[in-house]
Enzyme design. Sequence first.
Site, PDB file in Angstrom:
ATOM      1  N   ASP A 144       6.768   1.179   2.077  1.00  0.00           N
ATOM      2  CA  ASP A 144       6.501   0.229   0.985  1.00  0.00           C
ATOM      3  C   ASP A 144       7.386   0.546  -0.219  1.00  0.00           C
ATOM      4  O   ASP A 144       7.886  -0.347  -0.899  1.00  0.00           O
ATOM      5  CB  ASP A 144       5.048   0.325   0.520  1.00  0.00           C
ATOM      6  CG  ASP A 144       4.032   0.123   1.620  1.00  0.00           C
ATOM      7  OD1 ASP A 144       3.819   1.055   2.419  1.00  0.00           O
ATOM      8  OD2 ASP A 144       3.472  -0.976   1.702  1.00  0.00           O
ATOM      9  N   HIS A 155       9.555   0.181   8.414  1.00  0.00           N
ATOM     10  CA  HIS A 155       8.881  -1.106   8.616  1.00  0.00           C
ATOM     11  C   HIS A 155       9.027  -2.078   7.433  1.00  0.00           C
ATOM     12  O   HIS A 155       9.593  -3.152   7.561  1.00  0.00           O
ATOM     13  CB  HIS A 155       7.378  -0.886   8.842  1.00  0.00           C
ATOM     14  CG  HIS A 155       7.017   0.038   9.962  1.00  0.00           C
ATOM     15  ND1 HIS A 155       7.175  -0.278  11.294  1.00  0.00           N
ATOM     16  CD2 HIS A 155       6.474   1.283   9.930  1.00  0.00           C
ATOM     17  CE1 HIS A 155       6.743   0.721  12.042  1.00  0.00           C
ATOM     18  NE2 HIS A 155       6.310   1.682  11.246  1.00  0.00           N
ATOM     19  N   ASP A 156       8.466  -1.715   6.295  1.00  0.00           N
ATOM     20  CA  ASP A 156       8.213  -2.693   5.234  1.00  0.00           C
ATOM     21  C   ASP A 156       9.442  -3.351   4.618  1.00  0.00           C
ATOM     22  O   ASP A 156       9.424  -4.551   4.340  1.00  0.00           O
ATOM     23  CB  ASP A 156       7.361  -2.039   4.123  1.00  0.00           C
ATOM     24  CG  ASP A 156       5.968  -1.688   4.626  1.00  0.00           C
ATOM     25  OD1 ASP A 156       5.346  -0.785   4.059  1.00  0.00           O
ATOM     26  OD2 ASP A 156       5.516  -2.314   5.611  1.00  0.00           O
ATOM     27  N   ASP A 164       0.852  -1.202   0.000  1.00  0.00           N
ATOM     28  CA  ASP A 164       0.000   0.000   0.000  1.00  0.00           C
ATOM     29  C   ASP A 164       0.886   1.249   0.000  1.00  0.00           C
ATOM     30  O   ASP A 164       0.874   2.044   0.944  1.00  0.00           O
ATOM     31  CB  ASP A 164      -0.960   0.008   1.208  1.00  0.00           C
ATOM     32  CG  ASP A 164      -0.226   0.027   2.554  1.00  0.00           C
ATOM     33  OD1 ASP A 164      -0.818   0.511   3.541  1.00  0.00           O
ATOM     34  OD2 ASP A 164       0.943  -0.401   2.624  1.00  0.00           O
ATOM     35  N   GLN A 166       6.536  11.448  10.929  1.00  0.00           N
ATOM     36  CA  GLN A 166       6.606  10.558  12.097  1.00  0.00           C
ATOM     37  C   GLN A 166       6.932  11.364  13.353  1.00  0.00           C
ATOM     38  O   GLN A 166       6.450  11.062  14.443  1.00  0.00           O
ATOM     39  CB  GLN A 166       7.691   9.489  11.874  1.00  0.00           C
ATOM     40  CG  GLN A 166       7.359   8.491  10.802  1.00  0.00           C
ATOM     41  CD  GLN A 166       6.585   7.257  11.294  1.00  0.00           C
ATOM     42  OE1 GLN A 166       6.256   7.176  12.459  1.00  0.00           O
ATOM     43  NE2 GLN A 166       6.289   6.330  10.406  1.00  0.00           N
ATOM     44  N   THR A 213       2.940  -6.041   2.708  1.00  0.00           N
ATOM     45  CA  THR A 213       3.388  -4.907   3.542  1.00  0.00           C
ATOM     46  C   THR A 213       2.253  -3.898   3.734  1.00  0.00           C
ATOM     47  O   THR A 213       2.489  -2.720   4.021  1.00  0.00           O
ATOM     48  CB  THR A 213       4.605  -4.197   2.910  1.00  0.00           C
ATOM     49  OG1 THR A 213       4.217  -3.652   1.636  1.00  0.00           O
ATOM     50  CG2 THR A 213       5.772  -5.142   2.746  1.00  0.00           C
ATOM     51  N   ASN A 259      -2.414   2.808   3.502  1.00  0.00           N
ATOM     52  CA  ASN A 259      -1.828   4.125   3.803  1.00  0.00           C
ATOM     53  C   ASN A 259      -2.630   5.249   3.162  1.00  0.00           C
ATOM     54  O   ASN A 259      -2.687   6.356   3.676  1.00  0.00           O
ATOM     55  CB  ASN A 259      -0.379   4.184   3.317  1.00  0.00           C
ATOM     56  CG  ASN A 259       0.541   3.383   4.212  1.00  0.00           C
ATOM     57  OD1 ASN A 259       0.358   3.363   5.432  1.00  0.00           O
ATOM     58  ND2 ASN A 259       1.502   2.696   3.615  1.00  0.00           N
ATOM     59  N   PHE A 319      -1.193  -1.240  12.453  1.00  0.00           N
ATOM     60  CA  PHE A 319      -2.002  -0.683  11.365  1.00  0.00           C
ATOM     61  C   PHE A 319      -2.422  -1.722  10.311  1.00  0.00           C
ATOM     62  O   PHE A 319      -3.612  -1.827   9.983  1.00  0.00           O
ATOM     63  CB  PHE A 319      -1.219   0.453  10.691  1.00  0.00           C
ATOM     64  CG  PHE A 319      -1.952   1.107   9.543  1.00  0.00           C
ATOM     65  CD1 PHE A 319      -1.654   0.775   8.233  1.00  0.00           C
ATOM     66  CD2 PHE A 319      -2.942   2.049   9.775  1.00  0.00           C
ATOM     67  CE1 PHE A 319      -2.328   1.369   7.175  1.00  0.00           C
ATOM     68  CE2 PHE A 319      -3.621   2.664   8.728  1.00  0.00           C
ATOM     69  CZ  PHE A 319      -3.315   2.311   7.422  1.00  0.00           C
ATOM     70  N   ASN A 320      -1.472  -2.455   9.736  1.00  0.00           N
ATOM     71  CA  ASN A 320      -1.807  -3.364   8.629  1.00  0.00           C
ATOM     72  C   ASN A 320      -2.831  -4.421   9.050  1.00  0.00           C
ATOM     73  O   ASN A 320      -3.724  -4.771   8.296  1.00  0.00           O
ATOM     74  CB  ASN A 320      -0.553  -4.077   8.105  1.00  0.00           C
ATOM     75  CG  ASN A 320       0.330  -3.146   7.300  1.00  0.00           C
ATOM     76  OD1 ASN A 320      -0.128  -2.128   6.788  1.00  0.00           O
ATOM     77  ND2 ASN A 320       1.599  -3.477   7.197  1.00  0.00           N
TER      78      ASN A 320
END
Length: 309
Positions: free
Chosen positions: A16, A239-240, A11, A227, A124, A40, A165-166
């Site tokens: 990502d 993260h991804d 996303d 952030q 992701t 996102n 979130f995901n």
Amino acid sequence: MKQRKIILDCDPGHDDAIAIVLAGNHPNLELLGITVESGNQTLEKTGRNALHLVQYLKLNVPVCKGVPYPIIREVEVCDAIHGESGLDGFDFPQLEINYDQRPAIDFLIQTLTQSEEPITVVTTGPMTNLALAMRTNPKIIENIEEVVLMGGSFTNGNVSPAAEFNILCDPEAAYIVFTSGCKITMVGLDVTRNVLVYPEIIQRMEPIQTIASELFVKLMNVFNENQKKVFGWEGAPLHDPVTIAYLIDQTILTTKYVHTEIDISHGPSYGRTNCDLPNYLHLEPNTYVATGIDVEKFWQIIEAGLKRY
Ligand code: RIB
Ligand code: CA
């Protein structure tokens, strides 16, 4: 070395985007396709972002539009972090490519049923596309080598005290995937919160001077700004790309094979990944949960990835 076949479901999204950079041209990985979903940002925006990234990075990879909504929940975008476009901070050239004509679910089913070799599916974003593909044609499960997801947490969440979130975007989709019987490797907040894009990381990547490093620097500057506003952090958690870095070098992660259940009850823990690390319940393990990460090795993989463009 034999290339590992992968499909990346995402996303985009700033992090990502770096996962796409890493997956797009590594000699050990064959990126068969990118499927997108809302998360996102809305599907229109995440999809457009994926097309921009594939065009800009000169990747010869189909981009397949996914399902616009979670299975049960409404779309809840993350514009505070990723901005109005979902990928604020970089001016892409005029878009000249289009989506593959196959919807994401059809692409997943066709590719997984026709492949002679098993395929690793990396997610992701919310897991809607993969879950619905599994429900539409369960036979694809036999040809999934591994599901490697960025998502979940065995500690706190990042959108509720319990949920990441995901997973919280589409808990029912995650439940379907986690109960599918596939090999699952969960790259949760517990490890991704250790790879923070501090300004010195951006300064380390800036001299690389490739199209990928330029993208990294500009996107990460905006990712950091947002952030900091939301979480007060000096460096954004990247993260991804940890999912792809793990496929490139599995030694970067320490994992524990435990039973994990997705909470789909509609209470305060809705969307939580309940990872039974202490094995209280003595249930059959179903997930390799990442419990540790070699941070320097991760940045070396990122640095090498940016240099390959
Ligand atoms: O919780 C982090 C996850 O949510 C990442 O995949 C980020 O891109 C957002 O989708
Ligand atoms: Ca994402």
